[in-house]
Motif scaffolding. Structure first.
Motif, PDB file in Angstrom:
ATOM      1  N   THR A 136      42.583  42.202  20.562  1.00  0.00           N
ATOM      2  CA  THR A 136      42.725  43.050  21.748  1.00  0.00           C
ATOM      3  C   THR A 136      43.374  42.283  22.894  1.00  0.00           C
ATOM      4  N   SER A 137      42.974  41.016  23.061  1.00  0.00           N
ATOM      5  CA  SER A 137      43.554  40.189  24.125  1.00  0.00           C
ATOM      6  C   SER A 137      45.039  39.950  23.887  1.00  0.00           C
ATOM      7  N   SER A 142      50.459  41.166  25.758  1.00  0.00           N
ATOM      8  CA  SER A 142      51.825  41.584  25.426  1.00  0.00           C
ATOM      9  C   SER A 142      52.227  42.822  26.228  1.00  0.00           C
ATOM     10  N   ARG A 143      51.293  43.748  26.440  1.00  0.00           N
ATOM     11  CA  ARG A 143      51.584  44.935  27.245  1.00  0.00           C
ATOM     12  C   ARG A 143      51.797  44.569  28.710  1.00  0.00           C
ATOM     13  N   LEU A 144      50.982  43.655  29.221  1.00  0.00           N
ATOM     14  CA  LEU A 144      51.126  43.225  30.609  1.00  0.00           C
ATOM     15  C   LEU A 144      52.481  42.570  30.837  1.00  0.00           C
ATOM     16  N   TYR A 149      51.570  48.090  30.937  1.00  0.00           N
ATOM     17  CA  TYR A 149      50.160  48.229  31.283  1.00  0.00           C
ATOM     18  C   TYR A 149      50.084  48.936  32.635  1.00  0.00           C
ATOM     19  N   PRO A 150      49.899  50.267  32.641  1.00  0.00           N
ATOM     20  CA  PRO A 150      49.947  51.005  33.914  1.00  0.00           C
ATOM     21  C   PRO A 150      48.767  50.671  34.824  1.00  0.00           C
ATOM     22  N   LEU A 151      49.065  50.415  36.090  1.00  0.00           N
ATOM     23  CA  LEU A 151      48.036  50.132  37.083  1.00  0.00           C
ATOM     24  C   LEU A 151      48.198  51.083  38.264  1.00  0.00           C
ATOM     25  N   GLU A 152      47.078  51.541  38.786  1.00  0.00           N
ATOM     26  CA  GLU A 152      47.089  52.431  39.947  1.00  0.00           C
ATOM     27  C   GLU A 152      46.278  51.776  41.058  1.00  0.00           C
ATOM     28  N   ARG A 153      46.947  51.393  42.121  1.00  0.00           N
ATOM     29  CA  ARG A 153      46.274  50.703  43.220  1.00  0.00           C
ATOM     30  C   ARG A 153      45.608  51.722  44.142  1.00  0.00           C
ATOM     31  N   VAL A 154      44.297  51.673  44.147  1.00  0.00           N
ATOM     32  CA  VAL A 154      43.483  52.588  44.946  1.00  0.00           C
ATOM     33  C   VAL A 154      42.393  51.763  45.637  1.00  0.00           C
ATOM     34  N   PRO A 155      41.672  52.332  46.612  1.00  0.00           N
ATOM     35  CA  PRO A 155      40.563  51.597  47.230  1.00  0.00           C
ATOM     36  C   PRO A 155      39.462  51.304  46.202  1.00  0.00           C
ATOM     37  N   VAL A 156      39.062  50.039  46.108  1.00  0.00           N
ATOM     38  CA  VAL A 156      38.046  49.612  45.141  1.00  0.00           C
ATOM     39  C   VAL A 156      36.940  48.861  45.880  1.00  0.00           C
ATOM     40  N   ALA A 272      47.815  37.556  35.048  1.00  0.00           N
ATOM     41  CA  ALA A 272      48.793  38.635  34.942  1.00  0.00           C
ATOM     42  C   ALA A 272      48.326  39.885  35.691  1.00  0.00           C
ATOM     43  N   LEU A 273      47.051  40.230  35.553  1.00  0.00           N
ATOM     44  CA  LEU A 273      46.513  41.415  36.229  1.00  0.00           C
ATOM     45  C   LEU A 273      46.492  41.234  37.744  1.00  0.00           C
ATOM     46  N   VAL A 274      46.030  40.067  38.191  1.00  0.00           N
ATOM     47  CA  VAL A 274      45.963  39.808  39.631  1.00  0.00           C
ATOM     48  C   VAL A 274      47.354  39.855  40.251  1.00  0.00           C
TER      49      VAL A 274
END
Length: 300
Positions: A136-137, A142-144, A149-156, A272-274
């Motif tokens: 999975t990792s 590879s997607r990132l 790898y779709p990301l949606e920036r919202v208030p968290v 990668a995510l950050v």
């Protein structure tokens, strides 16, 4: 009239010599170019006889040659990196697979006591889950890196996300004997991020501490200027100062011999995510403590 004829003859002779010299120089340049192609030398093509137009052409040719050399160097480095990655992937897949196959062979013994049979099945289950997590990792990274790898920036709300995860991993920390210190500041503003990615980042940071940390463990969440900072700080005996700049590299592991240790994909995914969320992550080794800080963008 005779003098004029002599002058014309001299001029024709000089012109003929100039044409011959230019052709000879161009043939020499062509020969140099062919030799460079065959030998891969980093030398530049030069013109033996001055010629402004031809020199401009050779300047462009040399620029193209230099660009090609740089592309080849990058390609060779990527090829070397790819071979190393394939080697690491093969090792990390082979280790749990070898263990699973070994325990399956033990289970074939009809005289095996039921208690040992259950123990072996539990080991197989754990190794299978580790293998599933590893695959999975690989897929996530590879997607990132491929921008898939779709990301949606919202208030968290980081406090809610982190406190829930720490509660979920409480037993794991206790089983590993960690001396925990948790300080999550109340009333922090929300940050601009992807909620699922935030959970993935925190999960990987917690698992990294469980995998490689020992002794004292500190988790903090606090405001610093215009940012919110999450800190994961644990004792470690694995890392050196030379290792720290590489902890976010794909397939990095502090275990130099890679003896039974998984590849370092967890922190590579964190980085990668950050980065994709427009935030920043740092790593430091502080008096025997490995500290990972994520600087989150506060909502205006």
């Amino acid at each position: 009239m005779v003098i004029l004829c002599i002058l014309l003859a001299v001029a024709c002779g000089l012109l003929g010599w100039w044409v011959w010299a230019q052709r000879r120089a161009l043939r020499s340049a062509a020969k140099q170019l062919k030799e460079l192609e065959q030998t891969g030398s980093s030398a530049r093509v030069r013109l033996a006889v001055p010629n402004g137009a031809a020199e401009e052409l050779l300047q462009e040719v040399n620029a193209l040659l230099e660009a090609r050399r740089m592309d080849q160097a990058v390609w060779r480095e990527r090829e070397k990196s790819l071979r190393q990655q394939i080697s690491n992937i093969s090792h990390d897949l082979r280790t749990p697979l070898t263990s699973i196959l070994g325990y399956l062979q033990l289970l074939e013994d009809p005289a095996l006591p039921e208690e040992e049979r259950r123990e072996y099945l539990a080991v197989i289950e754990n190794r299978s889950k580790a293998l599933q997590s590893l695959i999975t990792s690989f897929y996530e990274l590879s997607r990132l890196e491929g921008g898939e790898y779709p990301l949606e920036r919202v208030p968290v709300n980081l406090h809610a996300s982190l406190s829930g995860l720490l509660a979920a991993f409480y037993n794991d920390f206790m089983e590993k004997g960690f001396d925990m210190t948790v300080e999550l500041e109340e009333g922090l503003p929300p940050v601009l991020a992807d909620e699922g990615a935030v959970l993935r980042v925190f999960t990987n940071l917690i698992r990294n501490a469980l995998e490689h940390g020992c002794g004292r463990m500190e988790v903090r969440l606090y405001r610093e200027g215009e940012q919110v900072v999450s800190l994961f700080r644990n004792e470690t005996t694995d890392l050196t100062q030379e290792d720290v700049p590489h902890v976010f590299d794909r397939f990095f592991t502090s275990d130099k011999m890679r003896t039974g240790r998984n590849t370092g994909l967890g922190l590579a995914i964190v980085k990668a995510l950050v980065d994709r969320m427009g935030c920043r992550v740092t790593a430091d080794l502080e008096d025997g403590y490995f500290a990972l800080r994520v600087f989150w963008t506060k909502m205006d």
